[in-house]
Motif scaffolding. Structure first.
Motif, PDB file in Angstrom:
ATOM      1  N   GLN A   1     -21.549 -26.006  -8.072  1.00  0.00           N
ATOM      2  CA  GLN A   1     -22.422 -26.114  -9.234  1.00  0.00           C
ATOM      3  C   GLN A   1     -23.514 -27.141  -8.951  1.00  0.00           C
ATOM      4  OE1 GLN A   1     -20.412 -27.328 -12.788  1.00  0.00           O
ATOM      5  NE2 GLN A   1     -22.241 -27.268 -14.042  1.00  0.00           N
ATOM      6  N   VAL A   2     -24.751 -26.715  -9.133  1.00  0.00           N
ATOM      7  CA  VAL A   2     -25.886 -27.599  -8.887  1.00  0.00           C
ATOM      8  C   VAL A   2     -26.114 -28.480 -10.111  1.00  0.00           C
ATOM      9  CG1 VAL A   2     -28.350 -27.704  -8.395  1.00  0.00           C
ATOM     10  CG2 VAL A   2     -26.941 -25.916  -7.352  1.00  0.00           C
ATOM     11  N   GLN A   3     -26.257 -29.764  -9.863  1.00  0.00           N
ATOM     12  CA  GLN A   3     -26.532 -30.699 -10.949  1.00  0.00           C
ATOM     13  C   GLN A   3     -27.669 -31.629 -10.545  1.00  0.00           C
ATOM     14  OE1 GLN A   3     -22.633 -32.534 -11.796  1.00  0.00           O
ATOM     15  NE2 GLN A   3     -22.677 -31.422 -13.740  1.00  0.00           N
ATOM     16  N   LEU A   4     -28.603 -31.827 -11.472  1.00  0.00           N
ATOM     17  CA  LEU A   4     -29.703 -32.761 -11.295  1.00  0.00           C
ATOM     18  C   LEU A   4     -29.627 -33.740 -12.455  1.00  0.00           C
ATOM     19  CD1 LEU A   4     -30.682 -29.759 -10.320  1.00  0.00           C
ATOM     20  CD2 LEU A   4     -32.885 -30.909 -10.045  1.00  0.00           C
ATOM     21  N   VAL A   5     -29.452 -35.007 -12.144  1.00  0.00           N
ATOM     22  CA  VAL A   5     -29.263 -36.019 -13.176  1.00  0.00           C
ATOM     23  C   VAL A   5     -30.362 -37.056 -13.068  1.00  0.00           C
ATOM     24  CG1 VAL A   5     -27.700 -37.731 -14.138  1.00  0.00           C
ATOM     25  CG2 VAL A   5     -26.776 -35.637 -13.117  1.00  0.00           C
ATOM     26  N   GLU A   6     -31.207 -37.081 -14.100  1.00  0.00           N
ATOM     27  CA  GLU A   6     -32.326 -38.020 -14.131  1.00  0.00           C
ATOM     28  C   GLU A   6     -31.947 -39.284 -14.884  1.00  0.00           C
ATOM     29  OE1 GLU A   6     -34.774 -34.030 -15.020  1.00  0.00           O
ATOM     30  OE2 GLU A   6     -32.992 -34.938 -15.917  1.00  0.00           O
ATOM     31  N   SER A   7     -32.654 -40.338 -14.576  1.00  0.00           N
ATOM     32  CA  SER A   7     -32.519 -41.583 -15.323  1.00  0.00           C
ATOM     33  C   SER A   7     -33.807 -42.376 -15.169  1.00  0.00           C
ATOM     34  CB  SER A   7     -31.331 -42.404 -14.823  1.00  0.00           C
ATOM     35  OG  SER A   7     -31.499 -42.776 -13.479  1.00  0.00           O
ATOM     36  N   GLY A   8     -33.974 -43.377 -16.025  1.00  0.00           N
ATOM     37  CA  GLY A   8     -35.108 -44.272 -15.907  1.00  0.00           C
ATOM     38  C   GLY A   8     -36.155 -44.146 -16.993  1.00  0.00           C
ATOM     39  N   GLY A   9     -36.088 -43.101 -17.803  1.00  0.00           N
ATOM     40  CA  GLY A   9     -37.053 -42.980 -18.880  1.00  0.00           C
ATOM     41  C   GLY A   9     -36.891 -44.095 -19.902  1.00  0.00           C
TER      42      GLY A   9
ATOM     43  N   LEU B   1     -39.311 -46.643 -23.123  1.00  0.00           N
ATOM     44  CA  LEU B   1     -40.533 -46.996 -23.840  1.00  0.00           C
ATOM     45  C   LEU B   1     -41.218 -48.121 -23.078  1.00  0.00           C
ATOM     46  CD1 LEU B   1     -42.444 -47.047 -26.321  1.00  0.00           C
ATOM     47  CD2 LEU B   1     -40.788 -48.614 -27.386  1.00  0.00           C
ATOM     48  N   VAL B   2     -42.493 -47.942 -22.767  1.00  0.00           N
ATOM     49  CA  VAL B   2     -43.222 -48.956 -21.999  1.00  0.00           C
ATOM     50  C   VAL B   2     -44.622 -49.086 -22.577  1.00  0.00           C
ATOM     51  CG1 VAL B   2     -44.009 -47.251 -20.290  1.00  0.00           C
ATOM     52  CG2 VAL B   2     -43.837 -49.667 -19.648  1.00  0.00           C
ATOM     53  N   GLN B   3     -45.180 -50.270 -22.442  1.00  0.00           N
ATOM     54  CA  GLN B   3     -46.526 -50.507 -22.949  1.00  0.00           C
ATOM     55  C   GLN B   3     -47.571 -49.945 -21.983  1.00  0.00           C
ATOM     56  OE1 GLN B   3     -46.982 -54.697 -23.731  1.00  0.00           O
ATOM     57  NE2 GLN B   3     -45.927 -54.550 -25.700  1.00  0.00           N
ATOM     58  N   PRO B   4     -48.737 -49.619 -22.494  1.00  0.00           N
ATOM     59  CA  PRO B   4     -49.816 -49.172 -21.601  1.00  0.00           C
ATOM     60  C   PRO B   4     -50.072 -50.194 -20.497  1.00  0.00           C
ATOM     61  CG  PRO B   4     -50.406 -48.756 -23.880  1.00  0.00           C
ATOM     62  CD  PRO B   4     -49.135 -49.558 -23.917  1.00  0.00           C
ATOM     63  N   GLY B   5     -50.285 -49.681 -19.297  1.00  0.00           N
ATOM     64  CA  GLY B   5     -50.465 -50.548 -18.145  1.00  0.00           C
ATOM     65  C   GLY B   5     -49.172 -50.904 -17.441  1.00  0.00           C
ATOM     66  N   GLY B   6     -48.053 -50.572 -18.048  1.00  0.00           N
ATOM     67  CA  GLY B   6     -46.763 -50.892 -17.464  1.00  0.00           C
ATOM     68  C   GLY B   6     -46.317 -49.898 -16.412  1.00  0.00           C
ATOM     69  N   SER B   7     -45.109 -50.130 -15.899  1.00  0.00           N
ATOM     70  CA  SER B   7     -44.557 -49.299 -14.841  1.00  0.00           C
ATOM     71  C   SER B   7     -43.147 -48.849 -15.199  1.00  0.00           C
ATOM     72  CB  SER B   7     -44.502 -50.096 -13.526  1.00  0.00           C
ATOM     73  OG  SER B   7     -45.785 -50.474 -13.091  1.00  0.00           O
ATOM     74  N   LEU B   8     -42.771 -47.711 -14.640  1.00  0.00           N
ATOM     75  CA  LEU B   8     -41.415 -47.196 -14.728  1.00  0.00           C
ATOM     76  C   LEU B   8     -41.069 -46.533 -13.414  1.00  0.00           C
ATOM     77  CD1 LEU B   8     -41.043 -45.419 -18.207  1.00  0.00           C
ATOM     78  CD2 LEU B   8     -39.866 -47.490 -17.444  1.00  0.00           C
ATOM     79  N   ARG B   9     -39.772 -46.508 -13.115  1.00  0.00           N
ATOM     80  CA  ARG B   9     -39.289 -45.792 -11.953  1.00  0.00           C
ATOM     81  C   ARG B   9     -38.208 -44.824 -12.401  1.00  0.00           C
ATOM     82  NH1 ARG B   9     -35.772 -47.721  -6.741  1.00  0.00           N
ATOM     83  NH2 ARG B   9     -36.841 -46.461  -5.159  1.00  0.00           N
ATOM     84  N   LEU B  10     -38.495 -43.543 -12.226  1.00  0.00           N
ATOM     85  CA  LEU B  10     -37.522 -42.510 -12.549  1.00  0.00           C
ATOM     86  C   LEU B  10     -36.701 -42.173 -11.311  1.00  0.00           C
ATOM     87  CD1 LEU B  10     -39.723 -40.033 -14.632  1.00  0.00           C
ATOM     88  CD2 LEU B  10     -38.509 -42.089 -15.396  1.00  0.00           C
ATOM     89  N   SER B  11     -35.426 -41.882 -11.533  1.00  0.00           N
ATOM     90  CA  SER B  11     -34.527 -41.485 -10.459  1.00  0.00           C
ATOM     91  C   SER B  11     -33.894 -40.143 -10.785  1.00  0.00           C
ATOM     92  CB  SER B  11     -33.415 -42.520 -10.272  1.00  0.00           C
ATOM     93  OG  SER B  11     -33.926 -43.781  -9.946  1.00  0.00           O
ATOM     94  N   CYS B  12     -33.572 -39.408  -9.748  1.00  0.00           N
ATOM     95  CA  CYS B  12     -32.869 -38.129  -9.919  1.00  0.00           C
ATOM     96  C   CYS B  12     -31.912 -37.958  -8.745  1.00  0.00           C
ATOM     97  CB  CYS B  12     -33.857 -36.984  -9.977  1.00  0.00           C
ATOM     98  SG  CYS B  12     -33.076 -35.352 -10.095  1.00  0.00           S
ATOM     99  N   THR B  13     -30.650 -37.815  -9.064  1.00  0.00           N
ATOM    100  CA  THR B  13     -29.632 -37.556  -8.048  1.00  0.00           C
ATOM    101  C   THR B  13     -29.185 -36.108  -8.179  1.00  0.00           C
ATOM    102  OG1 THR B  13     -28.914 -39.848  -8.039  1.00  0.00           O
ATOM    103  CG2 THR B  13     -27.391 -38.224  -7.141  1.00  0.00           C
ATOM    104  N   ILE B  14     -29.162 -35.415  -7.036  1.00  0.00           N
ATOM    105  CA  ILE B  14     -28.884 -33.975  -7.028  1.00  0.00           C
ATOM    106  C   ILE B  14     -27.614 -33.706  -6.240  1.00  0.00           C
ATOM    107  CG2 ILE B  14     -29.782 -31.704  -6.413  1.00  0.00           C
ATOM    108  CD1 ILE B  14     -32.598 -32.845  -6.651  1.00  0.00           C
ATOM    109  N   SER B  15     -26.769 -32.863  -6.785  1.00  0.00           N
ATOM    110  CA  SER B  15     -25.547 -32.467  -6.091  1.00  0.00           C
ATOM    111  C   SER B  15     -25.403 -30.961  -6.136  1.00  0.00           C
ATOM    112  CB  SER B  15     -24.331 -33.130  -6.740  1.00  0.00           C
ATOM    113  OG  SER B  15     -24.227 -32.775  -8.106  1.00  0.00           O
ATOM    114  N   GLY B  16     -24.574 -30.429  -5.235  1.00  0.00           N
ATOM    115  CA  GLY B  16     -24.296 -29.004  -5.239  1.00  0.00           C
ATOM    116  C   GLY B  16     -25.230 -28.161  -4.406  1.00  0.00           C
TER     117      GLY B  16
END
Length: 114
Positions: free
Chosen positions: A1-9, A11-26
């Motif tokens: 079974q294929v699974q894609l699990v995101e994280s990191g979303g 609320l951030v202020q304009p000009g800020g930064s975020l890092r999204l992650s995704c781990t995939i299995s299967g």
């Protein structure tokens, strides 16, 4: 079974930064083109950035110079580093894996607001 699990979303202020992650299995991660799409209500899902098995990257015009996609085949993980975020970047961000067909994650909400 294929699974894609995101994280990191978040609320951030304009000009800020975020890092999204995704781990995939299967699936055999290293041979897939993987990437990120985003969607806002009433609009079609659009490509943000993708990286091929050969590590060739493609960015949407709005992402060029602000976002960076990367992958680690040993960890079956991809990331999206987003800098200088703007309110119009607010969306649900989806991780994808493609080799002929697409596989999708469940999405993670990114909200850019003061």
């Amino acid at each position: 079974q294929v699974q894609l699990v995101e994280s990191g979303g978040d609320l951030v202020q304009p000009g800020g930064s975020l890092r999204l992650s995704c781990t995939i299995s299967g699936l055999v991660f290293r041979i897939y083109t993987v990437g990120w799409y985003r969607q806002t209500p009433g609009k079609e899902r659009e490509l943000v950035a993708q990286i091929t098995d050969a590590r060739k990257t493609v960015y949407a015009d709005f992402a060029e110079g602000r976002f960076t996609v990367s992958r680690d085949n040993a960890k079956n993980t991809l990331w999206l580093q987003m800098d200088n975020l703007m309110p119009e970047d607010t969306a649900v961000y989806y991780c994808s894996a493609r080799l002929g067909r697409y596989y999708w994650g469940q999405g993670t909400q990114v909200t850019v607001s003061s």
